[in-house]
Design a protein around this motif. Structure first.
Motif, PDB file in Angstrom:
ATOM      1  N   ASN A 156       0.984  -1.108  -0.106  1.00 34.35           N
ATOM      2  CA  ASN A 156      -0.253   0.167  -0.002  1.00 34.35           C
ATOM      3  C   ASN A 156       0.881   1.191  -0.036  1.00 34.35           C
ATOM      4  O   ASN A 156       0.975   2.006   0.953  1.00 34.35           O
ATOM      5  CB  ASN A 156      -0.899  -0.150   1.147  1.00 34.35           C
ATOM      6  CG  ASN A 156      -1.886   1.108   1.266  1.00 34.35           C
ATOM      7  OD1 ASN A 156      -2.165   1.659   0.035  1.00 34.35           O
ATOM      8  ND2 ASN A 156      -2.643   1.342   2.250  1.00 34.35           N
ATOM      9  N   SER A 197       1.898  -1.803   7.812  1.00 33.50           N
ATOM     10  CA  SER A 197       0.795  -1.988   6.745  1.00 33.50           C
ATOM     11  C   SER A 197      -0.326  -1.497   7.174  1.00 33.50           C
ATOM     12  O   SER A 197      -1.213  -1.620   6.254  1.00 33.50           O
ATOM     13  CB  SER A 197       0.740  -3.618   6.862  1.00 33.50           C
ATOM     14  OG  SER A 197       2.155  -4.253   6.338  1.00 33.50           O
ATOM     15  N   LYS A 256      -1.093   3.885   4.851  1.00 35.14           N
ATOM     16  CA  LYS A 256      -0.676   4.000   3.344  1.00 35.14           C
ATOM     17  C   LYS A 256       0.583   4.969   3.376  1.00 35.14           C
ATOM     18  O   LYS A 256       0.906   5.769   4.053  1.00 35.14           O
ATOM     19  CB  LYS A 256      -1.665   4.786   2.601  1.00 35.14           C
ATOM     20  CG  LYS A 256      -1.162   5.070   1.183  1.00 35.14           C
ATOM     21  CD  LYS A 256      -1.941   5.410   0.219  1.00 35.14           C
ATOM     22  CE  LYS A 256      -1.531   5.501  -1.218  1.00 35.14           C
ATOM     23  NZ  LYS A 256      -2.723   6.070  -2.366  1.00 35.14           N
TER      24      LYS A 256
END
Length: 195
Positions: free
Chosen positions: A16, A127, A130
């Protein structure tokens, strides 16, 4: 990930992320810094990030990644970049280097916190956010594009293309452990929140 711009590997540890810029003058942003040591084979890697915990964003805005740096080179580079007075989380595997860097002017340098599953826990914490990487941080973009999970060891990243990623994990420890009150004091000092 940024498809078409960077060669993206399969099985990425961090998926991401994107390349771009962020206006960190708006919202709740705090700065954090991480440092991973290398010398001959592996580079020394320093990363500067801003984090917005409310929006779940990490903005990588500065870095260096270089081999064969002496401790004086590391300290001088960080000071020249303007981060000499910042709190920096550094690799705890080299306490002598950490002591030397403090002696050379990085007085707020602290050892990273490691322990059982600290790598996987750090990755899982990151994680949740972003990541946006400033285009000038080409080494971070390269690592994000190639930092992969091991094919032979479960829940373990490959031990390559990870120096800035390790520095990111060290810096992020303080994000995870920063209190709301510390964030409020920081933001008020910058002229925000009239609460």
């Amino acid at each position: 990930a940024v498809l078409g711009v960077w060669g993206i590997a399969e099985g990425l540890v961090v998926e991401n992320w994107d390349c771009g810029t962020v206006d960190t003058d708006k919202g709740e942003w705090q700065s954090f810094f991480g440092l991973d040591y290398g010398y001959t084979t592996d580079p020394t890697a320093f990363i500067a990030i801003k984090v917005n915990k409310t929006e779940k964003l990490i903005y990588v805005f500065d870095e260096f990644c270089k081999r064969k740096m002496l401790n004086s080179d590391i300290a001088n580079t960080i000071i020249a970049m303007g981060y000499g007075k910042e709190k920096i989380r550094a690799d705890s595997a080299e306490p002598k280097t950490n002591d030397d860097l403090r002696r050379l002017g990085l007085t707020r340098l602290l050892p990273s916190v490691k322990g059982a599953d600290s790598v996987i826990n750090g990755i899982m914490n990151i994680s949740e956010y972003k990541i946006i990487v400033h285009p000038k941080c080409k080494n971070t973009l390269s690592e994000l594009s190639s930092y992969c999970w091991s094919r032979s060891l479960p829940n373990t990243p490959e031990d390559k293309n990870n120096h800035l990623m390790d520095a990111l994990r060290y810096a992020f420890y303080d994000v995870k452990n920063a209190t709301r009150e510390q964030s409020r004091r920081f933001y008020e000092a910058r002229g925000g929140w009239s609460v």
